[in-house]
Design a protein around this motif. Structure first.
Motif, PDB file in Angstrom:
ATOM      1  N   LYS A  45      25.771  18.985  -7.976  1.00  0.00           N
ATOM      2  CA  LYS A  45      27.085  18.351  -7.885  1.00  0.00           C
ATOM      3  C   LYS A  45      27.784  18.662  -6.572  1.00  0.00           C
ATOM      4  CE  LYS A  45      28.334  19.871 -12.027  1.00  0.00           C
ATOM      5  NZ  LYS A  45      26.998  20.087 -12.602  1.00  0.00           N
ATOM      6  N   SER A  46      27.649  19.897  -6.094  1.00  0.00           N
ATOM      7  CA  SER A  46      28.453  20.307  -4.933  1.00  0.00           C
ATOM      8  C   SER A  46      28.267  19.395  -3.717  1.00  0.00           C
ATOM      9  CB  SER A  46      28.123  21.733  -4.526  1.00  0.00           C
ATOM     10  OG  SER A  46      27.869  22.526  -5.650  1.00  0.00           O
ATOM     11  N   LEU A  47      27.022  19.044  -3.444  1.00  0.00           N
ATOM     12  CA  LEU A  47      26.785  18.227  -2.247  1.00  0.00           C
ATOM     13  C   LEU A  47      27.464  16.865  -2.343  1.00  0.00           C
ATOM     14  CD1 LEU A  47      23.031  18.840  -1.318  1.00  0.00           C
ATOM     15  CD2 LEU A  47      25.069  19.951  -0.420  1.00  0.00           C
ATOM     16  N   CYS A  48      27.709  16.412  -3.575  1.00  0.00           N
ATOM     17  CA  CYS A  48      28.328  15.095  -3.763  1.00  0.00           C
ATOM     18  C   CYS A  48      29.697  15.008  -3.102  1.00  0.00           C
ATOM     19  CB  CYS A  48      28.480  14.784  -5.252  1.00  0.00           C
ATOM     20  SG  CYS A  48      26.921  14.526  -6.092  1.00  0.00           S
ATOM     21  N   TYR A  49      30.404  16.130  -3.035  1.00  0.00           N
ATOM     22  CA  TYR A  49      31.694  16.071  -2.326  1.00  0.00           C
ATOM     23  C   TYR A  49      31.664  16.814  -0.988  1.00  0.00           C
ATOM     24  CZ  TYR A  49      32.362  20.569  -4.785  1.00  0.00           C
ATOM     25  OH  TYR A  49      32.213  21.836  -5.282  1.00  0.00           O
ATOM     26  N   GLN A  50      30.782  17.820  -0.882  1.00  0.00           N
ATOM     27  CA  GLN A  50      30.759  18.560   0.384  1.00  0.00           C
ATOM     28  C   GLN A  50      30.347  17.666   1.548  1.00  0.00           C
ATOM     29  OE1 GLN A  50      28.157  21.761  -0.761  1.00  0.00           O
ATOM     30  NE2 GLN A  50      29.842  23.035  -1.516  1.00  0.00           N
ATOM     31  N   ILE A  51      29.330  16.853   1.324  1.00  0.00           N
ATOM     32  CA  ILE A  51      28.845  16.037   2.442  1.00  0.00           C
ATOM     33  C   ILE A  51      29.855  14.957   2.851  1.00  0.00           C
ATOM     34  CG2 ILE A  51      27.043  14.383   3.132  1.00  0.00           C
ATOM     35  CD1 ILE A  51      25.012  16.342   2.053  1.00  0.00           C
ATOM     36  N   PRO A  52      30.407  14.174   1.921  1.00  0.00           N
ATOM     37  CA  PRO A  52      31.425  13.218   2.379  1.00  0.00           C
ATOM     38  C   PRO A  52      32.665  13.896   2.976  1.00  0.00           C
ATOM     39  CG  PRO A  52      31.165  13.114  -0.013  1.00  0.00           C
ATOM     40  CD  PRO A  52      30.072  13.968   0.509  1.00  0.00           C
ATOM     41  N   ALA A  53      32.995  15.089   2.496  1.00  0.00           N
ATOM     42  CA  ALA A  53      34.127  15.794   3.094  1.00  0.00           C
ATOM     43  C   ALA A  53      33.851  16.071   4.563  1.00  0.00           C
ATOM     44  CB  ALA A  53      34.397  17.095   2.352  1.00  0.00           C
ATOM     45  N   MET A  54      32.600  16.336   4.884  1.00  0.00           N
ATOM     46  CA  MET A  54      32.248  16.616   6.269  1.00  0.00           C
ATOM     47  C   MET A  54      32.084  15.338   7.074  1.00  0.00           C
ATOM     48  SD  MET A  54      29.572  19.514   5.144  1.00  0.00           S
ATOM     49  CE  MET A  54      28.774  19.816   6.695  1.00  0.00           C
ATOM     50  N   ALA A  55      31.588  14.290   6.425  1.00  0.00           N
ATOM     51  CA  ALA A  55      31.291  13.062   7.165  1.00  0.00           C
ATOM     52  C   ALA A  55      32.540  12.207   7.395  1.00  0.00           C
ATOM     53  CB  ALA A  55      30.238  12.248   6.413  1.00  0.00           C
ATOM     54  N   ARG A  56      33.505  12.288   6.494  1.00  0.00           N
ATOM     55  CA  ARG A  56      34.738  11.509   6.676  1.00  0.00           C
ATOM     56  C   ARG A  56      35.719  12.280   7.531  1.00  0.00           C
ATOM     57  NH1 ARG A  56      36.428   7.469   2.981  1.00  0.00           N
ATOM     58  NH2 ARG A  56      38.579   8.194   3.149  1.00  0.00           N
ATOM     59  N   PRO A  57      36.610  11.556   8.216  1.00  0.00           N
ATOM     60  CA  PRO A  57      37.612  12.276   8.989  1.00  0.00           C
ATOM     61  C   PRO A  57      38.575  13.037   8.072  1.00  0.00           C
ATOM     62  CG  PRO A  57      37.830   9.872   9.264  1.00  0.00           C
ATOM     63  CD  PRO A  57      36.696  10.107   8.328  1.00  0.00           C
ATOM     64  N   GLY A  58      39.056  14.177   8.522  1.00  0.00           N
ATOM     65  CA  GLY A  58      40.025  14.951   7.741  1.00  0.00           C
ATOM     66  C   GLY A  58      39.374  16.049   6.927  1.00  0.00           C
ATOM     67  N   THR A  59      40.203  16.736   6.177  1.00  0.00           N
ATOM     68  CA  THR A  59      39.734  17.870   5.379  1.00  0.00           C
ATOM     69  C   THR A  59      39.548  17.456   3.923  1.00  0.00           C
ATOM     70  OG1 THR A  59      41.065  19.320   6.779  1.00  0.00           O
ATOM     71  CG2 THR A  59      40.269  20.255   4.713  1.00  0.00           C
ATOM     72  N   GLY A  60      38.488  17.927   3.298  1.00  0.00           N
ATOM     73  CA  GLY A  60      38.282  17.698   1.869  1.00  0.00           C
ATOM     74  C   GLY A  60      38.905  18.830   1.074  1.00  0.00           C
ATOM     75  N   VAL A  61      39.714  18.479   0.073  1.00  0.00           N
ATOM     76  CA  VAL A  61      40.383  19.496  -0.734  1.00  0.00           C
ATOM     77  C   VAL A  61      39.672  19.599  -2.085  1.00  0.00           C
ATOM     78  CG1 VAL A  61      42.526  20.148  -1.899  1.00  0.00           C
ATOM     79  CG2 VAL A  61      42.590  19.153   0.410  1.00  0.00           C
ATOM     80  N   VAL A  62      39.224  20.805  -2.421  1.00  0.00           N
ATOM     81  CA  VAL A  62      38.468  21.007  -3.650  1.00  0.00           C
ATOM     82  C   VAL A  62      39.283  21.857  -4.625  1.00  0.00           C
ATOM     83  CG1 VAL A  62      36.298  21.813  -4.650  1.00  0.00           C
ATOM     84  CG2 VAL A  62      36.360  21.028  -2.266  1.00  0.00           C
ATOM     85  N   VAL A  63      39.482  21.334  -5.828  1.00  0.00           N
ATOM     86  CA  VAL A  63      40.176  22.089  -6.866  1.00  0.00           C
ATOM     87  C   VAL A  63      39.126  22.760  -7.728  1.00  0.00           C
ATOM     88  CG1 VAL A  63      41.893  21.993  -8.685  1.00  0.00           C
ATOM     89  CG2 VAL A  63      41.806  20.192  -6.954  1.00  0.00           C
ATOM     90  N   SER A  64      39.245  24.068  -7.847  1.00  0.00           N
ATOM     91  CA  SER A  64      38.249  24.809  -8.607  1.00  0.00           C
ATOM     92  C   SER A  64      38.964  25.885  -9.416  1.00  0.00           C
ATOM     93  CB  SER A  64      37.245  25.414  -7.627  1.00  0.00           C
ATOM     94  OG  SER A  64      36.301  26.186  -8.299  1.00  0.00           O
ATOM     95  N   PRO A  65      38.589  26.046 -10.682  1.00  0.00           N
ATOM     96  CA  PRO A  65      39.413  26.896 -11.551  1.00  0.00           C
ATOM     97  C   PRO A  65      39.174  28.390 -11.398  1.00  0.00           C
ATOM     98  CG  PRO A  65      37.623  25.952 -12.813  1.00  0.00           C
ATOM     99  CD  PRO A  65      37.500  25.399 -11.434  1.00  0.00           C
ATOM    100  N   LEU A  66      38.070  28.780 -10.808  1.00  0.00           N
ATOM    101  CA  LEU A  66      37.747  30.201 -10.815  1.00  0.00           C
ATOM    102  C   LEU A  66      37.594  30.764  -9.422  1.00  0.00           C
ATOM    103  CD1 LEU A  66      35.310  29.833 -13.718  1.00  0.00           C
ATOM    104  CD2 LEU A  66      37.205  31.447 -13.730  1.00  0.00           C
ATOM    105  N   ILE A  67      38.260  31.884  -9.225  1.00  0.00           N
ATOM    106  CA  ILE A  67      38.255  32.501  -7.906  1.00  0.00           C
ATOM    107  C   ILE A  67      36.841  32.873  -7.474  1.00  0.00           C
ATOM    108  CG2 ILE A  67      39.014  34.556  -6.664  1.00  0.00           C
ATOM    109  CD1 ILE A  67      41.645  34.359  -8.093  1.00  0.00           C
ATOM    110  N   ALA A  68      36.071  33.444  -8.419  1.00  0.00           N
ATOM    111  CA  ALA A  68      34.722  33.891  -8.060  1.00  0.00           C
ATOM    112  C   ALA A  68      33.862  32.721  -7.579  1.00  0.00           C
ATOM    113  CB  ALA A  68      34.057  34.559  -9.257  1.00  0.00           C
ATOM    114  N   LEU A  69      34.011  31.579  -8.275  1.00  0.00           N
ATOM    115  CA  LEU A  69      33.250  30.393  -7.889  1.00  0.00           C
ATOM    116  C   LEU A  69      33.617  29.915  -6.489  1.00  0.00           C
ATOM    117  CD1 LEU A  69      33.131  27.974 -10.936  1.00  0.00           C
ATOM    118  CD2 LEU A  69      31.269  28.657  -9.454  1.00  0.00           C
TER     119      LEU A  69
END
Ligand code: ADP
Ligand code: ZN
Length: 603
Positions: A45-69
């Motif tokens: 799943k992670s690459l599904c948003y990590q790669i477009p976040a890098m390929a599109r202009p701007g910063t990708g914001v990821v909401v994640s519930p756990l600090i350790a994760l």
């Protein structure tokens, strides 16, 4: 655009190709549209948003519930050379300011934010000052009030769409059930989003359930010694006391084991968790308080010494094994006492009748799953609404098909014994009556003069226990509410008593097979050279990880090291061809690993 995504996959992450449906999800986001992604753990799943976040202009914001994760993901991204950071309560004010500064300067491709922080007005204003490439809402099932991971802050995430209507959003989860899916789409305003629903099958996990053992603990020890010596694994137990007992017992038997439950001091818990993650080969004995947010990819087995309350829980807990896609085991021991305990807990629960009915239904499904003589995987996936035509070949019932016997007459004897003794007694007493045991208590009650006294002498105690277990599991018998373990007839047993419905049950094997069907799971190498190279590569990885204070798998995954053993790369160029070796890691670690590979050559 698609070329750009593939180029990032190869150069940054070192993987040759996308898995389905990663490329389509990425294309959706690249086109500025929303996506809802349901994929099993380990699906990618992670690459599904990590790669477009890098390929599109701007910063990708990821909401994640756990600090350790979050910390894990950011550490892994930085290892790959990606400009990533997080904002959560683990940072002090100065550190948080520094992250905000980087963000405002456009210096971040990915920013992970805890949900409670994201919905603050202050954060939203901050986000408005910089172009955003996307919002990713990870663990999106946290929005569901019915699920076990409910987070109230997630309910407020619909504000993202209101405040940032042009920014594409992606929600991701590994939770399978349909009501949760619907809730996610509704609550997050994603009804229009393109949906990507993958099979929930985890083909690399081998499911095994062993019944009616004399000593489940011993069986667990044999299982660990035979198949998982030196591997990391999790052992789930129901109670804190059992957790501590089993952890200590395993330690005495020479297994590296640690306890984890909510009753331990926070410092001990953290320390044990950190060792499990950062070191290799620990077995964590835990209550279900442990596991959420554990991203460790090379957990090689999950064992249950107590029965989970539902198939959902079983799927989620076993799912922590084998995230890296390499073979893994889900092993469970289950017996009469588990069934009785769970049935009693259910009856004694304070929940209202509606909830109780749901819980009872879930437990029935779980017990049915335990007793099935068909393919476990087919049964598991069928529960989640997926039908698979062929048996999997990678579960206990496929590998060692259980034998069944016509238990109709024996079951009738058992049921009438329950009836004749007044539905006031527990299993042990009933078995004694059936087998005609000479007992003071039986005589006092006059049960030695009952017609059912001694009519079951042809079967052994183990067989009777197995029979009673299956009768309770199938709701032909009920456990009393008061908690004394007395068994009662249910309306369902009428047909059986009248001889209208035959009953075929699983045959009990008094001793489990100790031989493993195939050594499919352990990382064993054909030759001793391969084994020592593997050990040397792992040592090198451990050293590099320790130097930087990151878990070993953040440096390279087991699968990557395994491929090095197989292919024996000689040069940086050959090393770059190994899956999981991206450009940044090649620069940072290439020489160290090539050195180890060269030494192996000449030793
Ligand atoms: P999830 O979040 O769905 O549980 P991850 O995103 O952690 O899964 O990915 C699981 C594993 O698969 C990780 O080790 C990841 O690096 C690996 N992976 C993901 N996509 C690919 C791919 N296209 N090729 C090879 N490995 C991949
Ligand atoms: Zn199967």
């Amino acid at each position: 655009m698609a070329d750009r995504a593939l180029e990032i996959l190869r150069s940054v992450f070192g993987y040759p190709a996308f898995r389905t449906p990663q490329d389509e999800v990425i294309a959706t986001l690249m086109a500025g549209e929303d996506a809802l992604v349901l994929m099993p753990t380990g699906g990618g799943k992670s690459l599904c948003y990590q790669i477009p976040a890098m390929a599109r202009p701007g910063t990708g914001v990821v909401v994640s519930p756990l600090i350790a994760l979050m910390q894990d993901q950011v550490a892994a991204l930085r290892q790959a050379g990606v400009r990533a950071a997080y904002l959560n309560s683990a940072l002090d004010a100065a550190e948080a300011r520094e992250v905000e500064r980087q963000f405002l300067e456009g210096g971040l491709d990915l920013l992970y934010i805890a949900p409670e922080r994201l919905v603050l007005e202050r954060t939203l204003t901050l986000l408005e000052r910089v172009p955003l490439s996307l919002f990713a809402i990870d663990e999106a099932h946290c929005v569901s009030q019915w699920g076990h991971d409910f987070r109230p802050e997630y309910m407020r995430l619909s504000i993202l769409h209101e405040r940032f209507p042009q920014v594409p959003r992606i929600a991701l989860t590994a939770t399978a059930d349909e009501p949760t899916r619907r809730e996610i789409a509704e609550r997050l305003g994603l009804s229009q989003a393109r949906r990507f629903i993958q099979s929930f099958d985890r083909p690399n996990i081998r499911y095994r359930i062993v019944q009616g053992l004399d000593s489940p603990r011993e069986a667990l020890l044999r299982f660990i010694r035979n198949e998982h010596a030196g591997d990391a694994g999790i052992v789930y137990c129901l109670s804190r006391k059992k957790v501590e007992d089993v952890a200590q017992w395993l330690t005495e038997k020479g297994v590296q084991a640690l306890p984890y439950h909510a009753g331990l001091p926070a410092a001990t818990r953290e320390q044990n968790q950190a060792r499990f993650i950062n070191e290799e080969g620990w077995v964590m004995v835990a209550t279900i308080a442990f596991g959420m947010g554990i991203d460790k990819p090379n957990v090689r087995f999950v064992a249950h010494l107590s029965l989970p309350k539902s198939i959902e829980a079983y799927y989620q807990e076993t799912g922590r094994a084998g995230r890296d896609g390499l073979p893994a085991n889900a092993w469970m021991s289950y017996g009469l006492q588990d069934v009785i305990t769970l049935r009693q807990m259910m009856e004694a629960s304070e929940a209202d009748e509606t909830h109780k009915r749901v819980e009872r239904h879930k437990l029935d499904a779980m017990l049915g799953f335990c007793e099935t003589t068909d393919c476990r995987r087919q049964a598991l996936l069928a529960y989640f609404g997926e039908s698979h035509d062929t048996p999997c070949g990678n579960c206990d019932t496929c590998l060692e098909p259980p034998q069944t016997w016509d238990a109709t007459v024996a079951a009738q004897k058992a049921l009438s014994c329950v009836h004749r003794t007044g539905q006031r007694f527990g299993v042990n007493y009933l078995i004694d009556v059936l087998r005609g045991k000479d007992e003071e208590r039986i005589r006092q009650n006059g049960h030695d003069r009952q017609s059912t006294f001694g009519i079951g002498a042809d079967l052994g105690v183990a067989a009777w226990r197995g029979l009673f277990r299956q009768l309770i599991a199938r709701n032909l018998l009920n456990v009393d509410f008061e908690g004394h373990g007395a068994l009662r007839l249910t309306p369902a047993c009428r047909a059986l008593l009248k001889g209208e419905a035959p009953l075929w049950l699983r045959k009990e094997t008094s001793r489990p097979k100790t031989r493993t069907t195939r050594a499919a799971v352990r990382t064993v190498f054909a030759s001793s050279e391969d084994q020592s190279l593997w050990d040397a590569l792992r040592a090198c990885r451990r050293r590099l990880a320790e130097e930087q204070g990151v878990p070993p798998y953040v440096v390279f995954h087991d699968a990557t090291l395994m491929q090095m053993v197989e292919q024996r790369p000689h040069s940086r160029h050959e090393l770059a061809g190994i899956s999981g070796v991206g450009e940044r890691k090649l620069d940072a670690y290439g020489d160290a690993f090539l050195q180890v590979l060269r030494e192996a050559e000449f030793s």
